[in-house]
Design a protein around this motif. Structure first.
Motif, PDB file in Angstrom:
ATOM      1  N   LEU A  54       0.544  -1.403   0.662  1.00  0.00           N
ATOM      2  CA  LEU A  54      -0.573   0.130   0.174  1.00  0.00           C
ATOM      3  C   LEU A  54       1.111   1.163   0.220  1.00  0.00           C
ATOM      4  O   LEU A  54       1.023   2.261   1.000  1.00  0.00           O
ATOM      5  N   VAL A  63      -6.374   4.471   5.312  1.00  0.00           N
ATOM      6  CA  VAL A  63      -6.602   2.406   5.500  1.00  0.00           C
ATOM      7  C   VAL A  63      -7.920   2.820   5.685  1.00  0.00           C
ATOM      8  O   VAL A  63      -8.976   1.872   4.393  1.00  0.00           O
ATOM      9  N   GLU A 114      -6.650  -7.255  11.426  1.00  0.00           N
ATOM     10  CA  GLU A 114      -4.673  -7.051  11.071  1.00  0.00           C
ATOM     11  C   GLU A 114      -4.323  -7.737  11.601  1.00  0.00           C
ATOM     12  O   GLU A 114      -4.593  -8.866  12.571  1.00  0.00           O
ATOM     13  N   ILE A 154      -5.085  -6.050   7.173  1.00  0.00           N
ATOM     14  CA  ILE A 154      -4.247  -4.524   6.988  1.00  0.00           C
ATOM     15  C   ILE A 154      -2.810  -5.424   7.793  1.00  0.00           C
ATOM     16  O   ILE A 154      -3.132  -5.903   8.858  1.00  0.00           O
ATOM     17  N   ALA A 158       0.631  -0.343  10.194  1.00  0.00           N
ATOM     18  CA  ALA A 158      -0.371   0.332   8.569  1.00  0.00           C
ATOM     19  C   ALA A 158       0.355   1.483   8.016  1.00  0.00           C
ATOM     20  O   ALA A 158       1.524   2.646   8.895  1.00  0.00           O
ATOM     21  N   PRO A 159      -0.026   1.095   6.830  1.00  0.00           N
ATOM     22  CA  PRO A 159      -0.106   0.929   5.732  1.00  0.00           C
ATOM     23  C   PRO A 159       0.067  -0.258   4.777  1.00  0.00           C
ATOM     24  O   PRO A 159       0.969   0.502   3.389  1.00  0.00           O
ATOM     25  N   LEU A 162      -1.045  -4.762   2.673  1.00  0.00           N
ATOM     26  CA  LEU A 162      -3.098  -5.231   2.353  1.00  0.00           C
ATOM     27  C   LEU A 162      -3.047  -7.201   1.803  1.00  0.00           C
ATOM     28  O   LEU A 162      -2.213  -7.443   1.324  1.00  0.00           O
TER      29      LEU A 162
END
Length: 466
Positions: A54, A63, A114, A154, A158-159, A162
């Motif tokens: 990402l 996100v 996550e 996630i 982050a990010p 994914l």
């Protein structure tokens, strides 16, 4: 408050119920399962994970906005692929006929999660990884006959990345249809100027066979089921091997040259046949090297795979047909050292057998469909046959939701089925990518065999293998 992370560090934050637009599913709808669908009724679902870096998504708002777009566009895609919002059920008043039934309010479970502790760099790679680290990234199908579930995980911090897990029941549709849906969903999410054409949801294109429907709808034979459900699946390693355009051409040249030396017509060795042949040979050598006993009579090694019949059935089935339209192919070769004494022998034997299996499926001689259940049982009698999941034609590396193409696509369910996953190569140039899941000792043997074969394909080594 979110529950503590289970195995693999995955913490589920929420699960949404994503429905098609009300206008797309305003009344009850039922799509019957044909005999080509029924054969998958009792099979385990196909589990894919798409890994994305990402780099263009920043901060919590970025996100959250991405997840919102994924859910909204999923709803939009379900508008044209509405059967995926429903469930498989027994048709009312029937004892052995099933249908994909959907009604207003039906939808798909969309889980947001996550993960801590495993980076995208560790997961989106070709080198050997533990299956146990990837399994938590795919959702289970909800009970009650659901055919599709989605999980967006996630990868922290982050990010960074994914992991988009997709679980699909094979009785609902085949790989051509499921990836048609994924490309449609991705185009909607990315607000692409050109979207894929809608599916053709009309099972009347398949002339159903009552005699075969009952046979194909039966529960899987217990002995066969055991072959495709190894007890050590979660403990296996998974790795990716890439066959370049040059590798594939070298295999074709070796097979053609060996046919000339033997004075026989060369088999039709396409790139797919070449890829299947070399991987089957390496898999057979690897399992033999790890001490798997041969049957008392030497037996045969079997390779089962599928071919798309959309352009071959009468009447013709549209290329955008939604459902299963696959025909079986079964290749076999002697399961002994003499058949694969050298790389050349192995490649010629394996590729020739695969080419013959493709030719038989394309011709569909009388009894092609009727004899298939018995041929599966025969192929499983002396161990699990080698099988395939996926295809280079599905263009899974083109599934771009607007934040870049996948860094890696994994078919996680091959760890359970023992299949090899197949996709187009990420580098383009007509390469083919293959995934294998094996126990650690089997993976070591496979890697050594594969590396040896690739080394032998080099022009300077051609004379060494013949």
């Amino acid at each position: 408050m979110a529950a503590p992370p289970p195995h693999g560090g995955v913490r589920v934050l929420r699960t949404e119920h994503v429905t098609p637009p009300a206008s797309a599913l305003s009344e009850d709808r039922a799509v019957p399962l044909t005999f080509l669908d029924a054969t998958w009724l009792h099979a385990k679902p196909v589990e894919r994970v798409f890994f994305y870096r990402l780099v263009s998504v920043s901060g919590a708002d970025g996100v959250d906005g991405m997840l919102s777009k994924l859910a909204d566009s999923l709803s939009q895609a379900l508008g044209t692929f509405y059967p995926l919002a429903g469930r498989i059920r027994l048709k009312p008043g029937e004892t052995n006929r099933y249908e994909l039934f959907s009604q207003p309010g039906d939808g798909v479970a969309f889980t947001v999660a996550e993960q801590d502790g495993v980076s995208i760099e560790e997961l989106a790679t070709d080198v050997e990884r533990e299956v146990a680290k990837i399994v938590p990234l795919v959702p289970a199908l909800p009970e009650g006959g659901a055919v599709l579930a989605v999980q967006a995980t996630i990868l922290l911090p982050a990010p960074a990345g994914l992991a988009l897990g997709i679980t699909m029941h094979h009785a609902a549709c085949d790989g051509t249809s499921s990836t048609h849906f994924l490309h449609t969903w991705a185009a909607a999410c990315a607000a692409a100027e050109v979207s894929p054409e809608p599916p053709v949801i009309d099972r009347s294109f398949i002339i159903d066979r009552k005699d075969l429907h009952d046979v194909f709808a039966r529960p899987i034979d217990r002995a066969v089921k055991k072959r495709f459900n190894p007890t050590d699946a979660i403990e296996r390693l998974i790795a990716t091997y890439t066959l370049s355009k040059e590798h594939l051409q070298s295999i074709k040249d070796i097979v053609t040259g060996e046919a000339a030396r033997r004075g026989v017509p060369p088999p039709r060795c396409t790139s797919t046949v070449a890829a299947y042949g070399v991987m089957w040979m390496c898999h057979l050598r690897a399992t033999q090297a790890t001490g798997e006993p041969d049957p008392p009579n030497g037996g045969h090694a079997y390779f089962l795979f599928l071919t798309d019949h959309r352009g071959r059935l009468e009447p013709r089935v549209p290329s955008r047909y939604f459902g299963n339209c696959l025909g079986p192919c079964r290749a076999s070769m002697p399961k002994n050292g003499a058949a694969i004494a050298t790389v050349t022998d192995g490649l010629f034997t394996a590729c020739s057998a695969v080419a013959v299996a493709v030719d038989e499926a394309v011709r569909r001689e009388p009894g092609y469909w009727e004899g298939w259940p018995e041929r599966i049982v025969e192929a499983c009698r002396n161990g699990a046959p080698f099988t395939v999941a996926g295809s280079p034609r599905f263009r899974v590396y083109g599934v771009d939701f607007g934040f870049g193409k996948p860094a890696k696509v994994e078919i996680v369910s091959v760890a359970r089925t023992g299949a090899m996953s197949v996709a187009e190569g990420r580098g383009g140039s007509d390469s083919i990518e293959v995934g294998i899941a094996l126990p650690p000792d089997g993976m070591d043997s496979f890697r050594r065999c594969f590396d040896h074969v690739i080394a032998c394909l080099a022009p300077s080594r051609q004379n060494d293998v013949i």
